[in-house]
Design an enzyme around this catalytic site. Structure first.
Site, mmCIF file in Angstrom:
data_model
loop_
_atom_site.group_PDB
_atom_site.id
_atom_site.type_symbol
_atom_site.label_atom_id
_atom_site.label_comp_id
_atom_site.label_asym_id
_atom_site.label_seq_id
_atom_site.Cartn_x
_atom_site.Cartn_y
_atom_site.Cartn_z
ATOM 1 N N THR A 128 0.828 -1.217 0.000
ATOM 2 C CA THR A 128 0.000 0.000 0.000
ATOM 3 C C THR A 128 0.859 1.262 0.000
ATOM 4 O O THR A 128 1.871 1.335 0.700
ATOM 5 C CB THR A 128 -0.911 -0.003 1.247
ATOM 6 O OG1 THR A 128 -1.635 -1.230 1.270
ATOM 7 C CG2 THR A 128 -1.879 1.170 1.226
ATOM 8 N N GLU A 244 -3.203 -14.943 2.532
ATOM 9 C CA GLU A 244 -3.326 -13.800 3.442
ATOM 10 C C GLU A 244 -4.796 -13.622 3.854
ATOM 11 O O GLU A 244 -5.110 -13.433 5.029
ATOM 12 C CB GLU A 244 -2.815 -12.534 2.741
ATOM 13 C CG GLU A 244 -3.068 -11.267 3.556
ATOM 14 C CD GLU A 244 -2.331 -10.038 3.018
ATOM 15 O OE1 GLU A 244 -1.528 -10.168 2.085
ATOM 16 O OE2 GLU A 244 -2.575 -8.948 3.570
ATOM 17 N N GLY A 366 -7.189 -6.227 1.218
ATOM 18 C CA GLY A 366 -8.196 -6.093 0.171
ATOM 19 C C GLY A 366 -9.498 -5.796 0.884
ATOM 20 O O GLY A 366 -9.988 -6.618 1.666
HETATM 21 C C1 LIG Z 1 -3.831 -1.193 10.465
HETATM 22 C C2 LIG Z 1 -3.513 -1.446 9.024
HETATM 23 C C3 LIG Z 1 -2.498 -2.326 8.686
HETATM 24 C C4 LIG Z 1 -2.167 -2.527 7.347
HETATM 25 N N1 LIG Z 1 -1.111 -3.340 7.023
HETATM 26 C C5 LIG Z 1 -0.656 -3.349 5.737
HETATM 27 C C6 LIG Z 1 0.567 -4.003 5.400
HETATM 28 O O1 LIG Z 1 1.219 -4.621 6.251
HETATM 29 N N2 LIG Z 1 1.009 -3.935 4.127
HETATM 30 C C7 LIG Z 1 0.306 -3.263 3.148
HETATM 31 O O2 LIG Z 1 0.771 -3.232 2.024
HETATM 32 N N3 LIG Z 1 -0.862 -2.648 3.436
HETATM 33 C C8 LIG Z 1 -1.350 -2.660 4.700
HETATM 34 N N4 LIG Z 1 -2.513 -2.013 5.010
HETATM 35 C C9 LIG Z 1 -3.208 -1.288 3.955
HETATM 36 C C10 LIG Z 1 -4.556 -1.867 3.550
HETATM 37 O O3 LIG Z 1 -4.385 -3.075 2.869
HETATM 38 C C11 LIG Z 1 -5.261 -0.779 2.708
HETATM 39 O O4 LIG Z 1 -5.652 0.248 3.604
HETATM 40 C C12 LIG Z 1 -6.446 -1.306 1.925
HETATM 41 O O5 LIG Z 1 -6.023 -2.156 0.893
HETATM 42 C C13 LIG Z 1 -7.277 -0.173 1.313
HETATM 43 O O6 LIG Z 1 -6.466 0.734 0.604
HETATM 44 P P1 LIG Z 1 -6.585 2.301 0.899
HETATM 45 O O7 LIG Z 1 -6.496 2.515 2.362
HETATM 46 O O8 LIG Z 1 -5.630 3.017 0.032
HETATM 47 O O9 LIG Z 1 -8.063 2.679 0.464
HETATM 48 P P2 LIG Z 1 -8.529 3.077 -1.008
HETATM 49 O O10 LIG Z 1 -7.974 2.145 -1.994
HETATM 50 O O11 LIG Z 1 -8.299 4.542 -1.185
HETATM 51 O O12 LIG Z 1 -10.098 2.820 -0.901
HETATM 52 C C14 LIG Z 1 -10.975 3.736 -0.229
HETATM 53 C C15 LIG Z 1 -12.395 3.161 -0.266
HETATM 54 O O13 LIG Z 1 -12.814 2.999 -1.622
HETATM 55 C C16 LIG Z 1 -13.232 1.667 -1.831
HETATM 56 N N5 LIG Z 1 -12.913 1.241 -3.187
HETATM 57 C C17 LIG Z 1 -11.725 1.329 -3.837
HETATM 58 N N6 LIG Z 1 -11.823 0.796 -5.046
HETATM 59 C C18 LIG Z 1 -13.101 0.347 -5.194
HETATM 60 C C19 LIG Z 1 -13.837 -0.305 -6.217
HETATM 61 N N7 LIG Z 1 -13.278 -0.645 -7.380
HETATM 62 N N8 LIG Z 1 -15.152 -0.594 -6.001
HETATM 63 C C20 LIG Z 1 -15.744 -0.278 -4.822
HETATM 64 N N9 LIG Z 1 -15.099 0.347 -3.799
HETATM 65 C C21 LIG Z 1 -13.799 0.650 -3.992
HETATM 66 C C22 LIG Z 1 -12.470 0.829 -0.818
HETATM 67 O O14 LIG Z 1 -13.128 -0.391 -0.566
HETATM 68 C C23 LIG Z 1 -12.493 1.774 0.380
HETATM 69 O O15 LIG Z 1 -13.726 1.631 1.038
HETATM 70 C C24 LIG Z 1 -2.900 -1.853 6.335
HETATM 71 C C25 LIG Z 1 -3.953 -0.990 6.684
HETATM 72 C C26 LIG Z 1 -4.251 -0.774 8.003
HETATM 73 C C27 LIG Z 1 -5.351 0.204 8.346
#
Ligand SMILES: Cc1cc2nc3c(=O)[nH]c(=O)nc-3n(C[C@H](O)[C@H](O)[C@H](O)COP(=O)(O)OP(=O)(O)OC[C@H]3O[C@@H](n4cnc5c(N)ncnc54)[C@H](O)[C@@H]3O)c2cc1C
Length: 381
Positions: A128, A244, A366
């Protein structure tokens, strides 16, 4: 309902995990919350007990269990103590280590895996970025060729074990023209010049797990740090994400089940209007409903675990397991808070922390929307 996927070997392993939890985790949970991280002693102790190397071959210090049910047992027992434990452990041992075990070169395996199994090398995975996590194919951290080296620039965010980790499997763009076919995985050590990390991020829940931003400023690596094949990183991640997501599902249900059992005990003891609150029909029916939901989710996840141990789990079934288990967990824990009344809103009560901890499980690995997108596509929509 009687569960049928575990035999006496799994149960003997469960007993040894419980012994580790009782001795090395339970007495320290408050310290972990205050430190907003698991200390290195946790990892070293888990390493000594053989709890970090289930997927690692014996020649590199692991136990090569070869049966995912052992991983699931471990995740379940850690989940009973608190949701952050299977998260940090899972990121290290079940999510990141397999990239090295299954895709790494002989040199990488010898360099890294013994430390991964012993707890001396703590792993994290960097997918991410601040600009987005759902659309992995659009990631912007770059690696540019410079003679025999690659120069990496960019950043990752929300990285579990990010503050204390030693080695990060990091997804990086190696070809700007090729979208998902231009992404490569690199193993980047925290000691590398140009690597830095931000503070421990201040989260709503899961305090014990450290989460941080990672920064790469002209980090110089070579082909020897590429994990898997050049420009195949996206495919490699897609292949590994089902495990995962299944791990998340196992933890979601085990965590919610534990808190629900504690809530049933509470409902038997807590009195109102001269009777235990659990005996009021509304609450009795609610608890009957919640127990049924948990057992139905558990039965589905058990089937997925069994399939995965037989190498037949599909990415779509893993997606279903992930979204459904996190939704059930959130609903169940919300009701558990309500059944605790005002105490349910107090941080000193496990139920309150569990409710906060559970929220992120609908977002990470995801998001649930992305899981439904995958399932919907599989329906031909
Ligand atoms: C505590 C914590 C630990 C984490 N650990 C890791 C880690 O170890 N490594 C890592 O790489 N990541 C990690 N993550 C990241 C996590 O996987 C991401 O936050 C997640 O994949 C969502 O990405 P984003 O936050 O950028 O949200 P965005 O991608 O900006 O999405 C925002 C919203 O839009 C929605 N959305 C996006 N695209 C679509 C679509 N096509 N259709 C419908 N809805 C959509 C999403 O579902 C979400 O509700 C962690 C996150 C947290 C909070």
């Amino acid at each position: 309902m009687k569960r049928e996927i575990y035999d006496e070997d799994h149960e003997a392993f469960r007993a040894s995990v419980k012994e580790f939890v009782d001795r090395s985790v339970l007495p320290h949970t408050e310290e972990h919350i205050k430190a907003k991280a698991l200390p290195r002693e946790f990892w070293l102790e888990a390493g000594k007990q053989g709890l970090l190397g289930l997927c690692i071959p014996e020649e590199y210090g692991g136990s090569d269990a070869g049966d995912y049910r052992f991983n699931a047992v471990l995740q379940e027992e850690l989940s009973k103590v608190g949701a952050a434990y299977p998260t940090c452990h899972g990121i290290h041992a079940d999510i990141t280590a397999p990239y090295i075990v299954e895709l790494g070169t002989e040199e990488q395996k010898q360099r890294w895996l013994p430390g991964v199994a012993s707890g001396e090398i703590l792993l994290g995975i960097g997918m991410t970025e601040p600009g987005g996590g759902s659309d992995l194919a659009a990631l912007k951290t770059t690696a540019v060729r410079d003679g025999d080296s690659w120069i990496i620039n960019g950043s990752k965010t929300f990285i579990t074990n990010g503050y204390s980790g030693d080695l990060f499997v990091t997804a990086v763009r190696t070809d700007p023209e090729k979208g998902p076919k231009g992404i490569t995985l690199f193993g980047i050590e925290a000691t590398q010049e140009g690597f830095s990390r931000g503070r421990k991020l201040d989260k709503v829940g899961m305090e014990e797990s450290d989460t941080a931003e990672l920064f790469f400023e002209n980090v110089r690596v070579t082909d020897a740090e590429i994990i898997g094949e050049l420009n195949m990183g996206f495919i490699h991640m897609m292949e590994k994400l089902p495990q995962e997501r299944l791990g998340c599902a196992v933890s979601n249900v085990a965590h919610a089940k534990q808190i629900l059992l504690e809530t049933i005990d509470y409902a038997k003891e807590r009195q109102a209007f001269g009777a235990p609150i659990g005996t009021f029909q509304h609450n009795k029916f609610l608890l009957a409903d919640l127990v049924t939901r948990i057992e139905a989710a558990e039965a589905y996840i058990d089937k997925c675990v069994l399939n995965h141990s037989q190498k037949t789990l599909t990415a779509i079934d893993a997606a279903k397991a992930k979204w459904f288990s996190s939704q059930v967990q959130s609903e169940v824990l919300d009701h558990c808070v309500q059944l605790h009344g005002g105490y349910g809103f107090m941080n000193e009560y496990r139920v309150a922390r569990a409710w906060r901890d559970a929220r992120v499980t609908k977002i990470w690995a995801g998001s649930n929307e992305i899981m439904k997108e995958l399932i919907g596509r599989d329906l031909g929509l």
